[in-house]
Design a protein around this motif. Structure first.
Motif, mmCIF file in Angstrom:
data_model
loop_
_atom_site.group_PDB
_atom_site.id
_atom_site.type_symbol
_atom_site.label_atom_id
_atom_site.label_comp_id
_atom_site.label_asym_id
_atom_site.label_seq_id
_atom_site.Cartn_x
_atom_site.Cartn_y
_atom_site.Cartn_z
ATOM 1 N N PRO A 19 1.207 -1.719 0.042
ATOM 2 C CA PRO A 19 0.242 -0.275 -0.033
ATOM 3 C C PRO A 19 1.218 1.430 -0.188
ATOM 4 O O PRO A 19 0.596 1.898 -1.149
ATOM 5 N N LEU A 20 1.855 1.219 0.916
ATOM 6 C CA LEU A 20 2.888 2.505 0.622
ATOM 7 C C LEU A 20 3.577 2.851 -0.681
ATOM 8 O O LEU A 20 3.955 3.340 -1.085
ATOM 9 N N LEU A 21 3.735 1.795 -1.097
ATOM 10 C CA LEU A 21 4.583 1.566 -2.348
ATOM 11 C C LEU A 21 3.716 1.812 -4.155
ATOM 12 O O LEU A 21 3.828 2.589 -4.183
ATOM 13 N N SER A 22 3.099 1.786 -3.244
ATOM 14 C CA SER A 22 1.360 1.894 -4.394
ATOM 15 C C SER A 22 1.409 3.304 -4.761
ATOM 16 O O SER A 22 1.454 3.602 -5.478
ATOM 17 N N ARG A 23 1.143 4.310 -4.178
ATOM 18 C CA ARG A 23 1.461 5.578 -3.971
ATOM 19 C C ARG A 23 2.691 6.489 -5.226
ATOM 20 O O ARG A 23 1.928 6.915 -6.340
ATOM 21 N N PRO A 24 3.568 6.637 -4.952
ATOM 22 C CA PRO A 24 5.051 6.420 -5.656
ATOM 23 C C PRO A 24 5.284 5.932 -7.777
ATOM 24 O O PRO A 24 5.190 6.066 -8.041
ATOM 25 N N LEU A 25 4.467 5.081 -6.743
ATOM 26 C CA LEU A 25 5.294 3.507 -8.093
ATOM 27 C C LEU A 25 3.622 3.800 -9.041
ATOM 28 O O LEU A 25 3.712 4.078 -10.633
ATOM 29 N N ILE A 26 2.512 4.560 -8.806
ATOM 30 C CA ILE A 26 1.269 5.155 -9.491
ATOM 31 C C ILE A 26 1.383 6.079 -10.090
ATOM 32 O O ILE A 26 1.559 6.495 -10.794
ATOM 33 N N ALA A 27 2.263 6.905 -9.500
ATOM 34 C CA ALA A 27 1.994 8.160 -9.399
ATOM 35 C C ALA A 27 3.574 8.471 -10.750
ATOM 36 O O ALA A 27 2.841 9.803 -11.714
ATOM 37 N N ALA A 28 4.339 7.371 -10.916
ATOM 38 C CA ALA A 28 4.667 7.764 -11.756
ATOM 39 C C ALA A 28 3.915 7.418 -13.296
ATOM 40 O O ALA A 28 5.008 7.596 -13.757
ATOM 41 N N ALA A 29 3.282 6.910 -13.114
ATOM 42 C CA ALA A 29 2.003 6.499 -14.554
ATOM 43 C C ALA A 29 2.032 7.778 -14.769
ATOM 44 O O ALA A 29 1.046 7.780 -16.157
ATOM 45 N N ALA A 30 1.423 8.694 -13.506
ATOM 46 C CA ALA A 30 0.263 10.075 -14.367
ATOM 47 C C ALA A 30 0.719 10.634 -15.075
ATOM 48 O O ALA A 30 -0.402 11.528 -16.124
ATOM 49 N N PRO A 31 2.247 10.999 -16.438
ATOM 50 C CA PRO A 31 1.589 11.692 -17.461
ATOM 51 C C PRO A 31 1.509 11.473 -18.991
ATOM 52 O O PRO A 31 1.177 11.450 -19.209
ATOM 53 N N VAL A 32 1.447 9.343 -17.942
ATOM 54 C CA VAL A 32 1.307 8.906 -19.296
ATOM 55 C C VAL A 32 -0.338 8.282 -19.174
ATOM 56 O O VAL A 32 -0.364 8.951 -20.623
#
Length: 842
Positions: free
Chosen positions: A455-468
């Motif tokens: 759950p902690l890792l999900s925010r930064p990793l999913i945020a990395a997909a924001a530009p796409v």
């Protein structure tokens, strides 16, 4: 409460279907494994038991241990022992058995039966009840042979035809004198059996005047124990041992069960993985179901239901789901077991005939696994729901996890992950055998830690997909927000896929690195163009080395002739080679001295030199099997590997001391290097022998790697079960998420978001969650592959980490495909929601 729980199960049939499927797949794998292994084991045990029907007591040679300067060996069962065994009180008859490897070619020259299952033996005449003739007559002399009916049929032979076969090298072309039937388990499993008359078999298998075994039948009224006692009195105890037929059958059954145990455990491990992944899905499903019914449960608490009753109602639902999944999983498992048995035929193997075995233990295991796993996964959500105060539940103030619980979760996750990494890294510095348990423990700790931290890792990793995701406009933005809205749910869904991809990636990294290491080993250690060996990896006749040396175009050749010796009171194998050619055929790094073999000069690999304390110029005495000894001098110390190692001396020194010289392989160098012409020349020089393989360096590498590739493909298929379960988990999560957000989706539709955009939103959310799990799985898989490689590197100097970028990209695409496929039904369901009905939904 019981009636309420059952109504809830029936009310949520569609939502629970995916959970049932997830559990069912795991149960099917467990029950299928048990059915398959029990069926195969039972078939072999029945077949082996038949083989001992005509043996009351078996007499076998006792191995004479090496001692002092004496080389050990097997005692001989002589004709005198056979005659004596047949005349002891209580014996009706005694049969001498001779056996060995015999490769039979079909009419096209191809090997019939498996490489390891090509057997030969002796025939005792028409009174030999072991092998009843169905056509022809008993064989007489070297020019006649019998074949079992299955081999004759597969080879296209009939009585009177010329059969091409080989025992240990030279090709024989006897006439097929007859065809027999047999219940021999080797033949039932797809092998071949050729029989000669006894003198011929003894000559071909280098056992002139002796036997491998003496089978004694008891006279009427004599028990096996009594007959064994009489044989023990009559035969020399230190040269032979006697065993009753009952014990032989029991021992064989135990061996079969033990051999199947490894396969059963391996398959059950993957079943466990599928169930482990399914546990996340079940827990996720019940968490969402309980969350959707929070107000309902709160109202029940308010009107008098206790916490235990609320928890019990959830567990009753889980019991019902688990029972359905257990029953359907058992039925599917029976089909899987039957299918796996049939699948063996596609790998060129078969098993003896026998019924499909469905034991009571299999039924109990299937139902227990289905029910217990489901109830265990549902217990925590049920307990959590029961602990919520009724007033808080009705006002939904409990909906978000507290900061304290998140901090506690992340702390535990960090501790588990750190402990796992430290344990794995510590294991890489240990001996390979001792490191296996710590490595496994570290892997488990790290996976648990990452799961807790997901759950902690999900925010930064999913945020990395924001530009796409921005490219897709409002749908992409909403998909990102929905993915991180409930991190725990996203984490549980992604973790199911993560575990499967972790194992697949780790094994792929190891297999690719091993393949590269084997290629390097073959190319760096061997200068020879070809290596000649037996198809069953057994010993070659010395005639093969002579024929190879005399073939056109051969510039250098050398046999590798192994023999046991005693050196300083220890048993050690010597390798006889052509002293003048071996340096031209190998490319081994010499650490000390020179690579010179001839006369009393030998070369030794550095590990043995270290064990014995030798260096260049050291002298030692080798005692041979004929009792004679020779003083030898270490001329050089080289770096051995898995393919070439040991003490090498000139075969002219070794061979005179051997009773039956035999080579493990012959190395060959040709004038023009490797070519089709050179291979064809060697093949013809060896008489188009079906039992002999001629391999170049790439063939050797491929042959070794084939084992890894076959294993890897099987693992891909088995781990595919976990991926399928993960797909069901994503579908389940999205479907229930759509249900929870019905009102929100109705509002979005009302303010202008069209159906295509809604579908796109759900699909992108699924894609993001799946790729998140894929990235975590591939990352962990690479780490575990590297760690396991560090252990292999201690035993294989040529090992180095090779990252299979293409396959890892394929795995990431697989994760994306999982996301796309899993979103089809939930996205369609979301787009078809009636906006007015959805807005009014609670």
């Amino acid at each position: 409460m019981f009636r309420t729980a059952l109504r809830n199960v029936l009310a949520h049939k569609a939502r629970l279907l995916m959970t049932v499927l997830a559990v069912m797949l795991g149960v099917a794998f467990v029950s299928g494994t048990l059915v398959f292994t029990n069926t195969i084991s039972d078939a072999y045990q029945r077949s082996s038991a038949k083989g001992f029907d005509r043996v009351d007591v078996a007499v076998t040679p006792e191995y004479q241990d090496s001692a002092g300067d004496r080389v050990g060996g097997r005692a001989d069962l002589t004709q005198a022992m056979l005659d004596k065994a047949g005349h002891v009180p209580g014996a009706a008859s005694a049969t001498g058995v001779v056996s060995g490897f015999t490769a039979v070619a079909d009419q096209d020259g191809k090997l019939v039966g498996g490489d390891w299952q090509s057997a030969g033996g002796n025939y005792w005449g028409t009174k030999d009840a072991r092998y009843p003739l169905v056509d022809g007559h008993a064989p007489h002399g070297r020019d006649e042979v019998l074949l079992d009916s299955r081999t004759a049929e597969r080879g296209g032979y009939k009585v009177g035809d010329t059969v091409r076969l080989s025992v240990d090298g030279p090709v024989l072309t006897p006439t097929l004198a007859g065809v027999f039937t047999t219940d021999d388990g080797n033949v039932s499993a797809g092998g071949s059996l050729a029989l000669f008359d006894t003198p011929t078999a003894q000559a071909l298998f280098h056992k002139k005047g002796t036997y491998d075994e003496i089978d004694v039948r008891a006279a009427a009224g004599t028990g096996q124990a009594a007959l064994k006692s009489e044989l023990d009195k009559a035969l020399p105890a230190r040269l032979v041992q006697t065993t009753t037929g009952e014990k032989l059958a029991a021992d064989q059954a135990t061996q079969i069960a033990a051999s199947m145990s490894g396969l059963k455990q391996a398959l059950l491990v993957f079943a466990g993985i599928a169930l482990f992944v399914g546990t996340f899905i079940i827990a996720n499903t019940f968490t969402m179901l309980v969350a959707q019914r929070t107000r309902e449960l709160a109202l029940m608490r308010a009107v008098g239901a206790s916490r235990r009753q609320v928890t019990r109602s959830v567990l009753i639902e889980a019991f019902a789901v688990g029972a359905v999944a257990g029953v359907t999983g058992l039925a599917a498992g029976i089909g899987i077991g039957a299918g796996l048995r049939s699948l063996l035929g596609s790998f060129g193997a078969s098993v003896p005939d026998g019924p499909l075995v469905i034991s009571p233990g299999t039924v109990v295991a299937a139902l227990a696994v289905g029910i217990l796993i489901t109830m265990l996964a549902a217990w925590l959500p049920g307990r959590r729901a029961a602990k919520i105060p009724p007033v808080a539940a009705m006002s939904s103030v409990h909906a978000k996890a507290t900061t304290k619980s998140l901090v506690l979760r992340n702390t535990f996750g960090a501790l588990f992950s750190a402990a796992g990494v430290a344990t794995v890294l510590g294991a890489t510095t240990m001996d390979a055998d001792a490191a296996q348990a710590p490595m496994g423990l570290g892997a488990v700790l790290l996976i648990i830690g990452v799961f807790i931290l997901t759950p902690l890792l999900s925010r930064p990793l999913i945020a990395a997909a924001a530009p796409v995701l921005r490219v897709f406009g409002v749908s992409g933005k909403l998909a990102r927000q929905n993915s991180v809205r409930n991190p725990r749910r996203t984490a549980a869904t992604a973790s199911a896929l993560m575990i499967g991809l972790t194992l697949i990636t780790g094994m792929t990294v190891m297999a690719g690195s091993l393949q590269t290491a084997i290629d390097k080993m073959a190319s760096s250690a061997i200068r020879a163009d070809y290596v000649v060996s037996m198809a069953n990896r057994g010993p070659l006749s010395p005639d093969v080395a002579d024929k190879v040396a005399a073939a056109d175009g051969v510039t250098a050749s050398s046999p590798l002739r192994n023999a046991e010796s005693r050196i300083d009171g220890r048993t050690e194998f010597l390798t006889g080679v052509n002293g003048s050619s071996i340096a031209k055929l190998t490319d081994l790094k010499v650490d000390d001295g020179a690579f010179e073999v001839g006369g009393s000069r030998v070369v030794v690999d550095k590990d043995r030199a270290k064990d014995f304390g030798w260096r260049t110029g050291s002298h030692f005495t080798a005692h041979f099997e004929d009792g004679k000894a020779r003083r030898l001098t270490v001329a050089g110390i080289y770096e051995g590997n898995e393919m070439i190692n040991g003490i090498m001396l000139d075969d002219k020194v070794l061979t005179p001391h051997l009773k039956d010289p035999a080579d493990m392989q012959v190395m060959v160098k040709t004038a023009g290097g490797t070519s089709k012409t050179a291979r064809d020349t060697l093949t013809k020089a060896l008489g188009l022998n079906p039992a002999i393989r001629i391999q170049d360096k790439q063939d050797i590498s491929n042959d070794i790697a084939k084992m890894f590739t076959t294993m890897l493909n099987m693992l891909y298929g088995l781990l595919g079960m976990a991926v399928i379960v993960a797909v069901l988990g994503v579908i389940n999560t999205l479907a229930m998420s759509v249900f929870e957000r019905s009102q929100e989706i109705g509002m979005l539709r009302a303010i202008g978001l069209d159906r295509k955009a809604v579908k796109r939103m759900v699909r992108l959310e699924s894609l993001v969650i799946s790729l998140f799990g894929g990235v975590l799985g591939i990352g962990l898989g690479v780490f575990f592959g590297w760690a396991a490689g560090q252990l292999l590197g201690t035993k294989m100097p040529t090992y180095e980490l090779v990252l299979p970028w293409a396959r890892m990209a394929l795995f990431l695409l697989l994760a994306a495909l999982v996301g796309v496929l899993a979103a089809l039904w939930p996205a369609r369901r979301a787009a078809r929601l009636d906006m007015l009905t959805a807005i009014k939904a609670e």
